[in-house]
Motif scaffolding. Structure first.
Motif, PDB file in Angstrom:
ATOM      1  N   GLY A 370      -7.936   9.722  11.911  1.00  0.00           N
ATOM      2  CA  GLY A 370      -7.024  10.785  11.533  1.00  0.00           C
ATOM      3  C   GLY A 370      -6.185  10.450  10.319  1.00  0.00           C
ATOM      4  N   PRO A 371      -5.433  11.446   9.861  1.00  0.00           N
ATOM      5  CA  PRO A 371      -4.606  11.255   8.658  1.00  0.00           C
ATOM      6  C   PRO A 371      -3.502  10.225   8.843  1.00  0.00           C
ATOM      7  CG  PRO A 371      -4.174  13.387   9.688  1.00  0.00           C
ATOM      8  CD  PRO A 371      -5.380  12.832  10.346  1.00  0.00           C
ATOM      9  N   GLU A 372      -2.962  10.111  10.073  1.00  0.00           N
ATOM     10  CA  GLU A 372      -1.918   9.115  10.315  1.00  0.00           C
ATOM     11  C   GLU A 372      -2.448   7.711  10.089  1.00  0.00           C
ATOM     12  OE1 GLU A 372       1.284   9.335  10.946  1.00  0.00           O
ATOM     13  OE2 GLU A 372       1.276  11.515  10.792  1.00  0.00           O
ATOM     14  N   GLY A 373      -3.678   7.458  10.516  1.00  0.00           N
ATOM     15  CA  GLY A 373      -4.281   6.151  10.304  1.00  0.00           C
ATOM     16  C   GLY A 373      -4.448   5.836   8.835  1.00  0.00           C
ATOM     17  N   ALA A 374      -4.900   6.819   8.073  1.00  0.00           N
ATOM     18  CA  ALA A 374      -5.066   6.601   6.634  1.00  0.00           C
ATOM     19  C   ALA A 374      -3.731   6.341   5.946  1.00  0.00           C
ATOM     20  CB  ALA A 374      -5.760   7.814   6.005  1.00  0.00           C
ATOM     21  N   ARG A 375      -2.701   7.077   6.357  1.00  0.00           N
ATOM     22  CA  ARG A 375      -1.372   6.856   5.764  1.00  0.00           C
ATOM     23  C   ARG A 375      -0.833   5.480   6.083  1.00  0.00           C
ATOM     24  NH1 ARG A 375      -0.640  12.525   6.709  1.00  0.00           N
ATOM     25  NH2 ARG A 375       0.110  12.167   8.829  1.00  0.00           N
ATOM     26  N   HIS A 376      -1.070   5.014   7.319  1.00  0.00           N
ATOM     27  CA  HIS A 376      -0.561   3.686   7.678  1.00  0.00           C
ATOM     28  C   HIS A 376      -1.282   2.598   6.890  1.00  0.00           C
ATOM     29  CE1 HIS A 376       1.407   0.643  10.087  1.00  0.00           C
ATOM     30  NE2 HIS A 376       0.231   0.093  10.349  1.00  0.00           N
ATOM     31  N   LEU A 377      -2.583   2.729   6.711  1.00  0.00           N
ATOM     32  CA  LEU A 377      -3.315   1.759   5.912  1.00  0.00           C
ATOM     33  C   LEU A 377      -2.794   1.753   4.480  1.00  0.00           C
ATOM     34  CD1 LEU A 377      -5.585  -0.251   5.378  1.00  0.00           C
ATOM     35  CD2 LEU A 377      -7.145   1.699   5.072  1.00  0.00           C
ATOM     36  N   ALA A 378      -2.553   2.932   3.914  1.00  0.00           N
ATOM     37  CA  ALA A 378      -2.017   3.005   2.550  1.00  0.00           C
ATOM     38  C   ALA A 378      -0.643   2.348   2.479  1.00  0.00           C
ATOM     39  CB  ALA A 378      -1.936   4.472   2.107  1.00  0.00           C
ATOM     40  N   HIS A 379       0.174   2.526   3.519  1.00  0.00           N
ATOM     41  CA  HIS A 379       1.489   1.886   3.545  1.00  0.00           C
ATOM     42  C   HIS A 379       1.355   0.361   3.532  1.00  0.00           C
ATOM     43  CE1 HIS A 379       5.515   0.723   4.814  1.00  0.00           C
ATOM     44  NE2 HIS A 379       4.997   0.134   5.876  1.00  0.00           N
ATOM     45  N   CYS A 380       0.413  -0.171   4.325  1.00  0.00           N
ATOM     46  CA  CYS A 380       0.226  -1.624   4.375  1.00  0.00           C
ATOM     47  C   CYS A 380      -0.278  -2.161   3.039  1.00  0.00           C
ATOM     48  CB  CYS A 380      -0.751  -1.987   5.496  1.00  0.00           C
ATOM     49  SG  CYS A 380      -0.124  -1.677   7.162  1.00  0.00           S
ATOM     50  N   GLU A 381      -1.189  -1.424   2.409  1.00  0.00           N
ATOM     51  CA  GLU A 381      -1.694  -1.859   1.101  1.00  0.00           C
ATOM     52  C   GLU A 381      -0.584  -1.829   0.058  1.00  0.00           C
ATOM     53  OE1 GLU A 381      -6.389  -0.491   1.394  1.00  0.00           O
ATOM     54  OE2 GLU A 381      -4.863   0.944   0.703  1.00  0.00           O
ATOM     55  N   ALA A 382       0.269  -0.803   0.107  1.00  0.00           N
ATOM     56  CA  ALA A 382       1.383  -0.732  -0.834  1.00  0.00           C
ATOM     57  C   ALA A 382       2.375  -1.862  -0.605  1.00  0.00           C
ATOM     58  CB  ALA A 382       2.084   0.622  -0.713  1.00  0.00           C
ATOM     59  N   LEU A 383       2.635  -2.190   0.664  1.00  0.00           N
ATOM     60  CA  LEU A 383       3.551  -3.287   0.983  1.00  0.00           C
ATOM     61  C   LEU A 383       2.994  -4.614   0.476  1.00  0.00           C
ATOM     62  CD1 LEU A 383       6.089  -4.362   2.393  1.00  0.00           C
ATOM     63  CD2 LEU A 383       4.752  -4.471   4.516  1.00  0.00           C
ATOM     64  N   ALA A 384       1.683  -4.823   0.649  1.00  0.00           N
ATOM     65  CA  ALA A 384       1.068  -6.056   0.159  1.00  0.00           C
ATOM     66  C   ALA A 384       1.171  -6.150  -1.361  1.00  0.00           C
ATOM     67  CB  ALA A 384      -0.389  -6.115   0.598  1.00  0.00           C
ATOM     68  N   ALA A 385       0.961  -5.038  -2.053  1.00  0.00           N
ATOM     69  CA  ALA A 385       1.072  -5.042  -3.515  1.00  0.00           C
ATOM     70  C   ALA A 385       2.498  -5.304  -3.961  1.00  0.00           C
ATOM     71  CB  ALA A 385       0.577  -3.703  -4.067  1.00  0.00           C
ATOM     72  N   GLN A 386       3.454  -4.820  -3.197  1.00  0.00           N
ATOM     73  CA  GLN A 386       4.861  -5.048  -3.543  1.00  0.00           C
ATOM     74  C   GLN A 386       5.270  -6.496  -3.312  1.00  0.00           C
ATOM     75  OE1 GLN A 386       7.551  -2.586  -1.293  1.00  0.00           O
ATOM     76  NE2 GLN A 386       9.367  -3.676  -1.972  1.00  0.00           N
ATOM     77  N   LEU A 387       4.815  -7.091  -2.204  1.00  0.00           N
ATOM     78  CA  LEU A 387       5.194  -8.469  -1.873  1.00  0.00           C
ATOM     79  C   LEU A 387       4.461  -9.485  -2.747  1.00  0.00           C
ATOM     80  CD1 LEU A 387       5.261  -8.243   2.037  1.00  0.00           C
ATOM     81  CD2 LEU A 387       7.232  -8.356   0.495  1.00  0.00           C
ATOM     82  N   PHE A 388       3.229  -9.165  -3.152  1.00  0.00           N
ATOM     83  CA  PHE A 388       2.412 -10.108  -3.929  1.00  0.00           C
ATOM     84  C   PHE A 388       1.835  -9.378  -5.149  1.00  0.00           C
ATOM     85  CE2 PHE A 388       2.070 -10.891   0.651  1.00  0.00           C
ATOM     86  CZ  PHE A 388       2.677 -12.136   0.742  1.00  0.00           C
ATOM     87  N   PRO A 389       2.697  -9.040  -6.126  1.00  0.00           N
ATOM     88  CA  PRO A 389       2.248  -8.190  -7.247  1.00  0.00           C
ATOM     89  C   PRO A 389       1.256  -8.851  -8.188  1.00  0.00           C
ATOM     90  CG  PRO A 389       4.496  -8.959  -7.594  1.00  0.00           C
ATOM     91  CD  PRO A 389       4.118  -9.371  -6.205  1.00  0.00           C
ATOM     92  N   ASP A 390       1.356 -10.145  -8.374  1.00  0.00           N
ATOM     93  CA  ASP A 390       0.536 -10.800  -9.395  1.00  0.00           C
ATOM     94  C   ASP A 390      -0.468 -11.770  -8.805  1.00  0.00           C
ATOM     95  OD1 ASP A 390       2.004  -9.492 -11.378  1.00  0.00           O
ATOM     96  OD2 ASP A 390       3.597 -10.998 -11.219  1.00  0.00           O
ATOM     97  N   GLU A 391      -0.706 -11.687  -7.489  1.00  0.00           N
ATOM     98  CA  GLU A 391      -1.558 -12.692  -6.865  1.00  0.00           C
ATOM     99  C   GLU A 391      -2.586 -12.011  -5.973  1.00  0.00           C
ATOM    100  OE1 GLU A 391       0.859 -16.221  -5.450  1.00  0.00           O
ATOM    101  OE2 GLU A 391       2.401 -14.688  -5.603  1.00  0.00           O
ATOM    102  N   ALA A 392      -3.704 -12.691  -5.770  1.00  0.00           N
ATOM    103  CA  ALA A 392      -4.739 -12.212  -4.846  1.00  0.00           C
ATOM    104  C   ALA A 392      -4.496 -12.832  -3.482  1.00  0.00           C
ATOM    105  CB  ALA A 392      -6.118 -12.579  -5.371  1.00  0.00           C
ATOM    106  N   ALA A 393      -3.267 -12.671  -2.983  1.00  0.00           N
ATOM    107  CA  ALA A 393      -2.895 -13.295  -1.715  1.00  0.00           C
ATOM    108  C   ALA A 393      -3.429 -12.529  -0.514  1.00  0.00           C
ATOM    109  CB  ALA A 393      -1.373 -13.414  -1.616  1.00  0.00           C
ATOM    110  N   VAL A 394      -3.653 -11.224  -0.678  1.00  0.00           N
ATOM    111  CA  VAL A 394      -4.089 -10.379   0.431  1.00  0.00           C
ATOM    112  C   VAL A 394      -5.267  -9.532  -0.018  1.00  0.00           C
ATOM    113  CG1 VAL A 394      -3.410  -8.618   2.119  1.00  0.00           C
ATOM    114  CG2 VAL A 394      -1.710 -10.253   1.284  1.00  0.00           C
ATOM    115  N   SER A 395      -6.267  -9.431   0.826  1.00  0.00           N
ATOM    116  CA  SER A 395      -7.396  -8.533   0.560  1.00  0.00           C
ATOM    117  C   SER A 395      -7.625  -7.652   1.785  1.00  0.00           C
ATOM    118  CB  SER A 395      -8.669  -9.325   0.240  1.00  0.00           C
ATOM    119  OG  SER A 395      -9.062 -10.111   1.359  1.00  0.00           O
ATOM    120  N   PHE A 396      -7.961  -6.396   1.539  1.00  0.00           N
ATOM    121  CA  PHE A 396      -8.282  -5.447   2.603  1.00  0.00           C
ATOM    122  C   PHE A 396      -9.774  -5.138   2.519  1.00  0.00           C
ATOM    123  CE2 PHE A 396      -3.771  -4.991   2.095  1.00  0.00           C
ATOM    124  CZ  PHE A 396      -3.290  -4.671   3.357  1.00  0.00           C
ATOM    125  N   GLU A 397     -10.495  -5.393   3.607  1.00  0.00           N
ATOM    126  CA  GLU A 397     -11.946  -5.232   3.617  1.00  0.00           C
ATOM    127  C   GLU A 397     -12.359  -4.481   4.883  1.00  0.00           C
ATOM    128  OE1 GLU A 397     -13.689  -9.187   3.106  1.00  0.00           O
ATOM    129  OE2 GLU A 397     -11.686  -9.867   2.508  1.00  0.00           O
TER     130      GLU A 397
END
Length: 574
Positions: A370-397
């Motif tokens: 559902g759409p809630e699941g997609a929004r939560h995944l996008a939130h987690c990806e945005a949080l990872a980009a904010q916490l680690f802006p210049d590093e490949a510290a987190v990958s989503f697969e």
């Protein structure tokens, strides 16, 4: 043993009526895999499947291929009522008001299970209310047998009025006293959906009345035909809960109003208590579920933990001591949803990298539906980009990709598997990691500590600092990781295989029948045993036994429960 030998497979020991909801034998649904493995693993028994479907799409996708020990399949939709409302006569209306009024009074009485679960009190402090609920439940079933479906009556003005009177009566649940009409309408609708199987005549002599025992694969609507077979036909009942229904209702009702939440909790609590009272044996899937059942009044003497069985063969070729993974990588595997609390793990990773700069996190999974699941995944990806802006510290697969085509490859992609859940029942992902020989760091929720059993590190939920400290400790000690991983695999092989699950239920089936009274069909007119009621040939393989019947898919009245037969051993895809 009770039940008629007619139609038994040669050498079948026990005929089991397996009750399911939203799962087996459908291709898609909950509990499908463990039910299928159970039935296939018990070829010396015979199964009649009674299945409630949850959606049109589930029915359209059809069934899995059925093994020969499945004698027949009977289905009914839990998601719709197709027939036109048929008004009850004057006498039937009077009886309905009486039974439903008693049911509502038992639900709304102070001290109902839904109210006392938060207190150190006995759910059965007032046994008369438990008897009152049960009597009303079986009275409604008798009325449905005589009049047909009660679906429209259960949503009627009379039902809502009975709920309102019960809420306003002296001694009613405090939270329910202020319930408004919209809230009462919502409660009546939820109760009707749960009680819909009361209108099925599955418990008659040509249905569940002919089996040796009923096995309900969950509580709630699933168990109602088994309760009726127990009450009207004396068929012993086994109830399995890998996820406690009452707990699921508490979590699902967190966003509704207080009166609605109190009434629904009390209703499901009373139904759970009646289920546990009538069951011969109750099999929780873990100690966490068992505690819930005990707080709902389940007799400890009836409770036997049977852990879910996972297919170890998927991980059999892995060598837990041979590490192909980057020793600085953490792996998180699962469905990305709020209950898994992935943001806490992302925050803890900042502390992990302060101590171990080469550490990285691989999130392998998919969003919730559902759409809630997609929004939560996008939130987690945005949080990872904010916490680690210049590093490949987190990958989503996602699973199924070129790097991690399957579960085994996903779990062995890192040195440590992490579970960061805020809410958890039985942590299947941890067991899969254990089969892969992986050390784990987990939050102390649900049955996590019970499953891990000292083969991994457990920290408080919602504490990123503690989670980071445990991960760093393992990343810095490869030898400890190897020891914990090897111990985890041995524990999984001992406790969580399909073989142990099937063997446990096989023993329970025979034990229930050994301790069950002789059924009415095997008694003479004065109540004594009738000799040779069940011929010995019924249990001996050979040409003189009745040939097995082909599985059929059908249901009795009411009309919303009817469906067409299909060929044996085939799916029902349309």
């Amino acid at each position: 043993m009770g039940g008629s030998p007619k139609g038994r497979l040669g050498g079948a020991l026990v005929r089991i009526g397996l009750l399911t909801e939203g799962g087996y034998p459908y291709v898609d649904g909950e509990a499908r895999l463990w039910c299928d493995r159970l039935v296939r693993g018990l070829g010396h028994h015979e199964f009649d499947i009674y299945a409630l479907s949850r959606s049109r799409s589930q029915e359209d996708e059809g069934w899995v291929e059925l093994p020969p020990q499945v004698r027949r399949v009977i289905t009914a939709p839990l998601w719709t009522v197709e027939e036109e409302p048929r008004p009850l006569g004057r006498r039937a209306r009077r009886r309905f008001k009486e039974y439903y009024g008693e049911l509502a009074a038992a639900i709304c009485a102070a001290g109902a299970p839904g109210e006392v679960l938060t207190a150190d009190a006995d759910v059965f402090a007032d046994l008369s209310e438990a008897d009152r609920f049960g009597s009303a439940l079986y009275g409604l079933a008798e009325l449905a047998r005589e009049e047909g479906s009660l679906a429209h009556a259960l949503r009627s003005e009379a039902a809502v009025g009975a709920l309102e009177r019960a809420c306003r009566a002296p001694g009613a649940l405090r939270a329910a006293r202020t319930a408004r009409v919209p809230e009462l309408l919502a409660v009546a609708a939820q109760m009707e959906r749960t009680l819909r199987p009361l209108s099925l005549d599955w418990y008659m002599d040509d249905g569940l009345g002919s089996v040796d025992l009923c096995h309900a694969t969950s509580a709630g609507p699933t168990v109602l035909p088994g309760l009726l077979a127990r009450h009207f036909r004396g068929v012993p009942l086994l109830v399995t809960e890998y996820g406690v229904q009452l707990r699921a209702h508490y979590l699902a009702s967190a966003t509704v109003s207080a009166p609605e939440r109190a009434l629904l909790a009390a209703f499901h609590g009373r139904l759970a208590a009646e289920t546990y009272r009538q069951a011969a044996v109750i099999t929780p899937g873990n100690l966490h579920a068992r505690r819930w059942q005990e707080r709902c009044g389940a007799d400890r003497a009836k409770l036997r933990i049977v852990y879910p069985g996972l297919a170890e063969a998927r991980f059999a070729d892995l060598d837990g001591t041979a590490d192909r993974a980057d020793p600085h990588t953490l792996v998180w595997v699962g469905r990305v949803e709020p209950a898994k609390d992935l943001p806490s793990l992302l925050h803890s990773l900042t502390q992990i990298r302060d101590a171990e700069p080469r550490a990285r996190l691989r999130v392998i999974g998919a969003p919730a539906d559902g759409p809630e699941g997609a929004r939560h995944l996008a939130h987690c990806e945005a949080l990872a980009a904010q916490l680690f802006p210049d590093e490949a510290a987190v990958s989503f697969e996602e699973l199924g990709g070129p790097e991690e085509p399957g579960l085994a490859e996903a779990y062995t992609a890192g040195a440590v598997v992490v579970l960061s859940s805020a809410v958890e029942g039985f942590p299947v992902s941890l067991v899969e990691a254990m089969f892969c020989g992986r050390p784990t760091v987990s939050t102390d929720v649900g049955a996590v500590t019970e499953v891990i059993g000292g083969t991994g590190l457990v920290v408080p939920a919602g504490d990123p600092g503690a989670l980071a400290q445990a991960c760093v400790a393992l990343l810095r000690d490869p030898e400890r990781c190897a020891r914990l991983g090897a111990a985890a695999r041995e524990r999984a092989l001992e406790l969580f295989t399909v073989e142990q699950n099937v063997a446990a239920f096989d023993a329970i089936y025979l034990d229930i029948l050994a301790h069950s009274p002789v059924r009415q069909g095997a008694l003479d007119t004065v109540g004594g045993p009738r000799p040779f009621t069940v011929p010995a040939e019924a249990y001996v393989p050979g040409s003189w036994t009745t040939p097995p019947e082909r599985p059929t898919r059908h249901a009795h009245v009411p009309s919303w429960a009817k469906s067409e037969p299909v060929a044996a051993g085939k799916g029902a895809a349309r």
